[in-house]
Scaffold this motif. Structure first.
Motif, PDB file in Angstrom:
ATOM      1  N   ALA B  85       0.827  -1.217   0.000  1.00  0.00           N
ATOM      2  CA  ALA B  85       0.000   0.000   0.000  1.00  0.00           C
ATOM      3  C   ALA B  85       0.855   1.258   0.000  1.00  0.00           C
ATOM      4  CB  ALA B  85      -0.912   0.004   1.219  1.00  0.00           C
ATOM      5  N   LEU B  86       2.147   1.098   0.257  1.00  0.00           N
ATOM      6  CA  LEU B  86       3.003   2.283   0.401  1.00  0.00           C
ATOM      7  C   LEU B  86       3.769   2.624  -0.865  1.00  0.00           C
ATOM      8  CD1 LEU B  86       4.421   1.523   3.973  1.00  0.00           C
ATOM      9  CD2 LEU B  86       2.501   2.998   3.369  1.00  0.00           C
ATOM     10  N   VAL B  87       3.886   1.657  -1.782  1.00  0.00           N
ATOM     11  CA  VAL B  87       4.661   1.922  -3.001  1.00  0.00           C
ATOM     12  C   VAL B  87       3.747   1.881  -4.234  1.00  0.00           C
ATOM     13  CG1 VAL B  87       6.892   1.097  -2.136  1.00  0.00           C
ATOM     14  CG2 VAL B  87       5.291  -0.527  -3.132  1.00  0.00           C
ATOM     15  N   PRO B  88       4.006   2.750  -5.207  1.00  0.00           N
ATOM     16  CA  PRO B  88       3.195   2.723  -6.425  1.00  0.00           C
ATOM     17  C   PRO B  88       3.294   1.344  -7.105  1.00  0.00           C
ATOM     18  CG  PRO B  88       4.554   4.693  -6.351  1.00  0.00           C
ATOM     19  CD  PRO B  88       5.006   3.820  -5.222  1.00  0.00           C
ATOM     20  N   PHE B  89       2.206   0.887  -7.620  1.00  0.00           N
ATOM     21  CA  PHE B  89       2.059  -0.425  -8.274  1.00  0.00           C
ATOM     22  C   PHE B  89       2.173  -1.596  -7.292  1.00  0.00           C
ATOM     23  CE2 PHE B  89       3.600   2.384 -11.704  1.00  0.00           C
ATOM     24  CZ  PHE B  89       2.528   2.273 -12.567  1.00  0.00           C
ATOM     25  N   GLY B  90       2.344  -1.284  -6.005  1.00  0.00           N
ATOM     26  CA  GLY B  90       2.395  -2.351  -4.990  1.00  0.00           C
ATOM     27  C   GLY B  90       1.072  -3.091  -4.905  1.00  0.00           C
ATOM     28  N   ALA B  91      -0.006  -2.406  -5.303  1.00  0.00           N
ATOM     29  CA  ALA B  91      -1.339  -3.031  -5.254  1.00  0.00           C
ATOM     30  C   ALA B  91      -1.400  -4.281  -6.129  1.00  0.00           C
ATOM     31  CB  ALA B  91      -2.393  -2.026  -5.688  1.00  0.00           C
ATOM     32  N   LEU B  92      -0.577  -4.292  -7.199  1.00  0.00           N
ATOM     33  CA  LEU B  92      -0.590  -5.461  -8.091  1.00  0.00           C
ATOM     34  C   LEU B  92      -0.153  -6.714  -7.329  1.00  0.00           C
ATOM     35  CD1 LEU B  92       0.973  -3.867 -11.301  1.00  0.00           C
ATOM     36  CD2 LEU B  92      -1.439  -4.311 -10.817  1.00  0.00           C
ATOM     37  N   PHE B  93       0.840  -6.538  -6.448  1.00  0.00           N
ATOM     38  CA  PHE B  93       1.323  -7.684  -5.664  1.00  0.00           C
ATOM     39  C   PHE B  93       0.292  -8.104  -4.623  1.00  0.00           C
ATOM     40  CE2 PHE B  93       5.143  -5.595  -7.250  1.00  0.00           C
ATOM     41  CZ  PHE B  93       5.766  -6.669  -7.864  1.00  0.00           C
ATOM     42  N   THR B  94      -0.318  -7.090  -3.988  1.00  0.00           N
ATOM     43  CA  THR B  94      -1.306  -7.443  -2.962  1.00  0.00           C
ATOM     44  C   THR B  94      -2.522  -8.114  -3.597  1.00  0.00           C
ATOM     45  OG1 THR B  94      -2.257  -5.245  -3.054  1.00  0.00           O
ATOM     46  CG2 THR B  94      -0.641  -5.619  -1.353  1.00  0.00           C
ATOM     47  N   VAL B  95      -2.913  -7.644  -4.781  1.00  0.00           N
ATOM     48  CA  VAL B  95      -4.070  -8.255  -5.457  1.00  0.00           C
ATOM     49  C   VAL B  95      -3.753  -9.694  -5.856  1.00  0.00           C
ATOM     50  CG1 VAL B  95      -5.453  -8.176  -7.573  1.00  0.00           C
ATOM     51  CG2 VAL B  95      -5.167  -6.125  -6.203  1.00  0.00           C
ATOM     52  N   SER B  96      -2.503  -9.940  -6.303  1.00  0.00           N
ATOM     53  CA  SER B  96      -2.164 -11.328  -6.679  1.00  0.00           C
ATOM     54  C   SER B  96      -2.172 -12.232  -5.445  1.00  0.00           C
ATOM     55  CB  SER B  96      -0.824 -11.382  -7.417  1.00  0.00           C
ATOM     56  OG  SER B  96       0.228 -11.262  -6.501  1.00  0.00           O
ATOM     57  N   LEU B  97      -1.698 -11.694  -4.318  1.00  0.00           N
ATOM     58  CA  LEU B  97      -1.737 -12.472  -3.065  1.00  0.00           C
ATOM     59  C   LEU B  97      -3.185 -12.770  -2.671  1.00  0.00           C
ATOM     60  CD1 LEU B  97      -0.496 -13.539  -0.356  1.00  0.00           C
ATOM     61  CD2 LEU B  97      -0.658 -11.217   0.501  1.00  0.00           C
ATOM     62  N   LEU B  98      -4.038 -11.735  -2.792  1.00  0.00           N
ATOM     63  CA  LEU B  98      -5.449 -11.929  -2.423  1.00  0.00           C
ATOM     64  C   LEU B  98      -6.139 -12.907  -3.377  1.00  0.00           C
ATOM     65  CD1 LEU B  98      -6.344  -8.263  -1.455  1.00  0.00           C
ATOM     66  CD2 LEU B  98      -6.348 -10.243   0.052  1.00  0.00           C
TER      67      LEU B  98
END
Lengths: 142, 118
Positions: B85-98
């Motif tokens: 949530a703190l780095v740009p495009f980090g959401a892509l990693f969190t979404v893949s984990l989810l």
């Protein structure tokens, strides 16, 4: 809306939020000392507190943040260190509230869910954080 | 596990949506509003997008801790959710984990032999 009105509603929302959090802390703290299998009246109380949390406490938290941010923007306090520390503490409170609400949801849905020992200290931690926030806001020490 | 999987699935789907919105507002803030402020002298973009991102970040943080406390997450997974949530495009990693967690949960649904988690 004038600054004082925003401040008044911010305080009302904050008191509602923290009050709801303390209720959650006390309920979960008490249940964490009790046997894992719940009595029907305990389960009813859990459902009621959960409903209160969803309909009153969580919206109060959101309102506290919206009004707090509105005040900070209006006064230009966002750059001040005391407010940044206060925001971090308020974020910790919000995270803690999310955790408590999640734990209550789990315990409500699963009669056999084991309680978490850390819940016993949640009320004290919430009070201490709220006290620190109040001191920071009133004294604005740095 | 007696705690209904359906509730866990719903929580994770909401968290995934929140992660996407948080990632989008962070990109808006860092990629558009901040350059507009410093390069074009338009601070109003930051003063609009900043508080919006702040509220979205708060909601995301609340939802992460809400999910973590009601389900079994490892410390590494929690770190990924918060760091993303703190780095740009980090959401892509969190979404893949989810998505991975959702697929796993979906296969545990009673009467479900696999399939889409969305």
């Amino acid at each position: 809306m004038s600054f004082l009105w925003i401040k008044a509603f911010h305080i009302v929302a904050m008191v509602t939020w923290i009050g709801g959090m303390l209720m959650l802390c006390l309920l979960l703290g008490t249940l964490s000392r009790a046997p894992v299998l719940r009595l029907p009246q305990e389960r009813r109380l859990m459902f009621m507190v959960r409903r209160w949390d969803r309909t009153i406490t969580t919206p109060a938290m959101v309102l506290t943040w919206i009004l707090g941010l509105a005040m900070a923007l209006q006064t230009g306090w966002l750059a001040m260190p005391w407010l940044q520390v206060k925001l971090s503490l308020a974020l910790a409170l919000a995270a803690s509230h999310g955790m408590l609400a999640g734990k209550l949801r789990q315990m409500t849905g699963d009669a056999a869910s084991p309680p978490w020992v850390g819940l016993r200290f949640a009320a004290g931690a919430t009070m201490a954080t709220t006290a620190l926030i109040a001191v920071l806001v009133v004294l604005k020490p740095f | 596990m007696t705690y209904p999987n359906h509730t866990n699935l719903l929580t994770l789907r909401r968290l995934r949506a929140a992660a996407l919105v948080e990632g989008a507002t962070l990109l808006l803030l860092v990629g558009i509003a901040v350059p507009l402020k410093h390069l074009a002298g338009l601070p109003s973009a930051v003063s609009v997008v900043g508080p919006i991102h702040g509220m979205v970040f708060l909601s995301y943080l609340w939802m992460v801790f809400n999910a973590v406390s009601s389900q079994s997450w490892t410390g590494r997974e929690i770190g990924r959710m918060l760091g993303g949530a703190l780095v740009p495009f980090g959401a892509l990693f969190t979404v893949s984990l989810l998505n991975r967690k959702l697929s796993l949960l979906a296969t545990q649904e009673p009467g479900n032999t696999g399939g889409s988690a969305s």
